[in-house]
Design an enzyme around this catalytic site. Structure first.
Site, PDB file in Angstrom:
ATOM      1  CG  ASP A   1      38.922  17.116  28.056  1.00  0.00           C
ATOM      2  OD1 ASP A   1      39.053  17.242  26.826  1.00  0.00           O
ATOM      3  OD2 ASP A   1      37.867  16.135  28.343  1.00  0.00           O
TER       4      ASP A   1
ATOM      5  CB  THR B   1      31.470  12.927  30.142  1.00  0.00           C
ATOM      6  OG1 THR B   1      31.788  13.567  29.426  1.00  0.00           O
ATOM      7  CG2 THR B   1      30.631  12.003  28.679  1.00  0.00           C
ATOM      8  CB  ALA B   2      33.376  15.296  33.247  1.00  0.00           C
TER       9      ALA B   2
END
EC number: 2.7.1.23
Length: 293
Positions: free
Chosen positions: A73, A188-189
């Site tokens: 990512d 979501t990080a």
């Protein structure tokens, strides 16, 4: 068979053996289909493909129809901040850890990639943030972020003071370790680790997540995606501060500065192969329970 994408850029994780193997396999696969393929110049130096066409990242965005990013990512975030300036589709091959943004497996990319090239894919427009630091009414620095912008001190666990305004309306003052402003993609990080909510990517929203605030009443706040967030850094801060963009780019902030965060005018055009489900990704990456029946 006519491909949905004729010119494809390959972007990777420099000096990563696994990513290099996948890039070589992708290059051969795409050229065998008669497509025009370019390698990003940083990874091209590490691959033994002497006849390969080479472009820098900015020109890949300008000249290609599709960019395939091989890595984790972090690699996707770095590429996306540049590629979002152009109307280019972006697809990820996971060579990292979690891989929320990279869909394809390096061991079996051929079938799903063939489907994508045939025009069978799902498109998502992911919002980015535009961040600017103002000092005495003048812009001192600016950048963009796919996941989040984080205001924090340049020292670990150091309390700072600031005020937050949304669309010119005062919202709160705070003493804390900082503030995370996140997109749905970034929910979501780092924001998730800080106790923020998960936002589905189709939401036009941003979240403000306090970092270890000096009051129990501080809670995450979700606001409309077209809001303008202004952070006024108190003159009383005794340390230099920073705005971190996706943990990749650091903007220096001084006491008394104003920081403006708004939605970037250009979204990232992320594409997914057939069968993609965001909720499946959440279950898989976060270890949620499977169906009972």
């Amino acid at each position: 068979m006519t491909s949905a994408f004729q010119t494809i850029g390959l972007i990777g994780k420099p000096n990563h053996e696994g990513a290099n193997q996948t890039l070589v396999a992708l290059h051969r696969f795409l050229e065998a289909r008669g497509l025009t393929v370019y390698l990003e110049q940083k990874v091209a130096r590490t691959l033994e493909l002497t006849e390969a066409r080479v472009l820098d990242l900015v020109d890949i965005g300008k000249r290609c129809d599709l960019a395939i990013v091989v890595g984790g990512d972090g690699n996707m975030l770095g590429a996306a901040r540049v590629l979002a300036r152009s109307d280019i589709a972006v697809l990820g091959v996971n060579r990292g850890n979690l891989g929320f943004l990279t869909d394809l497996s390096p061991e079996g990319f051929e079938q799903p990639l063939s489907e994508v090239l045939a025009g069978n894919f799902k498109t998502e427009l992911r919002n980015l943030l535009e961040i600017s630091v103002h000092r005495h009414g003048t812009i001192k620095s600016s950048n963009s972020a796919v996941n989040e912008a984080v205001l924090h001190a340049d020292k670990v666990a150091h309390m700072i003071e600031f005020e937050a305004y949304i669309n010119d309306e005062f919202v709160f003052s705070q003493r804390s370790d900082g503030l995370i402003i996140s997109t749905p993609t970034g929910s979501t990080a780092y924001s998730l680790s800080g106790g923020g909510p998960i936002l589905t990517p189709d939401l036009d929203a941003m979240t403000l997540v306090p970092m270890f605030p000096h009051t129990l009443s501080s809670r995450p706040l979700v606001v409309a995606g077209n809001s303008e967030i202004q952070l006024k850094v108190a003159d009383s801060n005794d340390a230099h501060l920073q705005i971190s963009c996706d943990s990749h780019v650091i903007l220096a902030v001084m006491p008394g500065d104003d920081i403006f965060i708004r939605k970037h005018p250009r979204p990232l055009r992320l594409i997914h192969p057939p069968g993609y489900s965001y909720y499946h990704v959440l279950r898989n990456k976060l270890g949620w329970g499977s169906r009972l029946y």
